[in-house]
Design an enzyme around this catalytic site. Structure first.
Site, PDB file in Angstrom:
ATOM      1  N   GLY A  21       0.780  -1.242   0.000  1.00  0.00           N
ATOM      2  CA  GLY A  21       0.000   0.000   0.000  1.00  0.00           C
ATOM      3  C   GLY A  21       0.804   1.280   0.000  1.00  0.00           C
ATOM      4  O   GLY A  21       0.320   2.323   0.455  1.00  0.00           O
ATOM      5  N   MET A  99      -4.506  -6.641  -6.975  1.00  0.00           N
ATOM      6  CA  MET A  99      -4.058  -7.713  -7.872  1.00  0.00           C
ATOM      7  C   MET A  99      -5.221  -8.555  -8.397  1.00  0.00           C
ATOM      8  O   MET A  99      -5.171  -9.785  -8.371  1.00  0.00           O
ATOM      9  CB  MET A  99      -3.039  -8.600  -7.142  1.00  0.00           C
ATOM     10  N   LEU A 102     -10.748  -6.697 -12.962  1.00  0.00           N
ATOM     11  CA  LEU A 102     -12.137  -6.344 -12.665  1.00  0.00           C
ATOM     12  C   LEU A 102     -13.079  -6.948 -13.713  1.00  0.00           C
ATOM     13  O   LEU A 102     -12.762  -6.983 -14.902  1.00  0.00           O
ATOM     14  CB  LEU A 102     -12.332  -4.823 -12.656  1.00  0.00           C
ATOM     15  N   HIS A 118       0.373   1.552 -12.964  1.00  0.00           N
ATOM     16  CA  HIS A 118       1.091   0.383 -13.479  1.00  0.00           C
ATOM     17  C   HIS A 118       2.569   0.757 -13.616  1.00  0.00           C
ATOM     18  O   HIS A 118       2.893   1.828 -14.134  1.00  0.00           O
ATOM     19  CB  HIS A 118       0.511   0.003 -14.849  1.00  0.00           C
ATOM     20  N   ASP A 154      -4.657  -3.363 -18.184  1.00  0.00           N
ATOM     21  CA  ASP A 154      -3.600  -2.361 -18.414  1.00  0.00           C
ATOM     22  C   ASP A 154      -3.778  -1.652 -19.764  1.00  0.00           C
ATOM     23  O   ASP A 154      -2.802  -1.444 -20.503  1.00  0.00           O
ATOM     24  CB  ASP A 154      -2.199  -3.024 -18.351  1.00  0.00           C
ATOM     25  N   GLU A 183       6.084   6.672  -9.077  1.00  0.00           N
ATOM     26  CA  GLU A 183       4.674   6.301  -8.873  1.00  0.00           C
ATOM     27  C   GLU A 183       4.049   7.180  -7.787  1.00  0.00           C
ATOM     28  O   GLU A 183       2.917   7.642  -7.918  1.00  0.00           O
ATOM     29  CB  GLU A 183       4.559   4.835  -8.452  1.00  0.00           C
TER      30      GLU A 183
HETATM   31  C1  GRF Z   1       3.035  -0.763  -7.682  1.00  0.00           C
HETATM   32  O1  GRF Z   1       4.238  -0.990  -8.348  1.00  0.00           O
HETATM   33  C2  GRF Z   1       1.931  -0.496  -8.669  1.00  0.00           C
HETATM   34  O2  GRF Z   1       2.351   0.188  -9.809  1.00  0.00           O
HETATM   35  C3  GRF Z   1       1.482  -1.884  -9.041  1.00  0.00           C
HETATM   36  O3  GRF Z   1       1.548  -2.607  -7.839  1.00  0.00           O
HETATM   37  C4  GRF Z   1       2.515  -2.021  -6.981  1.00  0.00           C
HETATM   38  C5  GRF Z   1       1.832  -1.696  -5.708  1.00  0.00           C
HETATM   39  O4  GRF Z   1       2.705  -1.193  -4.742  1.00  0.00           O
HETATM   40  N1  GRF Z   1       0.179  -1.877  -9.654  1.00  0.00           N
HETATM   41  P1  GRF Z   1       2.144  -0.580  -3.391  1.00  0.00           P
HETATM   42  O5  GRF Z   1       1.258  -1.658  -2.759  1.00  0.00           O
HETATM   43  O6  GRF Z   1       1.359   0.648  -3.723  1.00  0.00           O
HETATM   44  O7  GRF Z   1       3.349  -0.307  -2.555  1.00  0.00           O
END
Ligand code: GRF
Length: 209
Positions: A21, A99, A102, A118, A154, A183
């Site tokens: 998270g 993960m 949907l 992503h 994606d 991110e």
């Molecule tokens: C991130 O790399 C995101 O891009 C991918 O899953 C990972 C989640 O990381 N979809 P976190 O749980 O937010 O640390």
């Protein structure tokens, strides 16, 4: 169709996660530090009871709920997620390391109002273990993408991307860490752009108005 931002009220975010998270924490921090305004976190939902992100939500005093997906049919689980999002009056769904793919019913329940992050520059390297795939392919620039979610994995309209240079000495771990820093910048920025309502989607292109 897109998110209705006309009522002048805070846009209520529903965060969906399955793991540590850190993107959720970055969004929460951006709201707290007022880098991201006009939104509030309505609820954090996870399909895994042991997700670190749920513990972070608990510590922050935010509403959270685990809806375990194990042993449940996909349609049944998605229906439970949609019901929970409705219960917390969520306007914008933010997938943050969720993960699960949907169902069309889930996507249809929030038209133009589901975002995902992503860790690659889509459309390159969709799917899983994409930092490894990028490294093994030999790309010199990698990065992350925040996009609207449609029925394909994606695939939806891209809101923004941020890049990192790949160094010769990078490993999967170091490259993943570099991308993760971007991110954490990209997701709050993308949410801010979407809740501003100052955009339209032309074909596949997200353009400012
Ligand atoms: C991130 O790399 C995101 O891009 C991918 O899953 C990972 C989640 O990381 N979809 P976190 O749980 O937010 O640390």
């Amino acid at each position: 169709m897109s998110l209705d931002v006309s009522q002048g009220k805070l846009v209520r975010l529903g965060i969906l996660l399955s793991g540590r998270g850190s993107n959720f924490v970055a969004i929460a921090a951006a709201i707290e530090e007022r880098g991201l305004s006009g939104v509030e976190i309505a609820v954090v939902l996870s399909n895994r009871e042991d997700a670190g992100g749920l513990e972070a939500a608990r510590v922050m005093g935010l509403p959270w709920r685990a809806i375990p997906s194990k042993g449940m049919k996909r349609a049944e689980h998605d229906a439970a997620m949609i019901a929970a999002l409705g219960e917390f009056d969520v306007d914008l769904v933010c997938l943050a390391g969720y993960m699960r793919v949907l169902t069309p019913e889930f996507v249809g329940a929030f038209p133009g109002a589901i975002l995902n992050i992503h860790p690659s520059l889509l459309p390159a390297f969709a799917g899983l273990e994409v930092q490894r795939a990028a490294l093994e392919y030999g790309v010199k620039v990698a990065g992350c993408t925040v996009h609207f979610v449609d029925e394909a994995v994606d695939h939806g309209v891209i809101v923004l991307q941020r890049t990192v240079d790949v160094a010769d000495e990078d490993t999967v771990e170091t490259l993943s860490a570099k991308i993760l820093v971007e991110e954490h910048r990209a997701y709050p920025e993308a949410i801010a752009r979407v809740v501003s309502g100052q955009y339209r989607v032309v074909g596949r292109r997200y353009v400012k108005v």
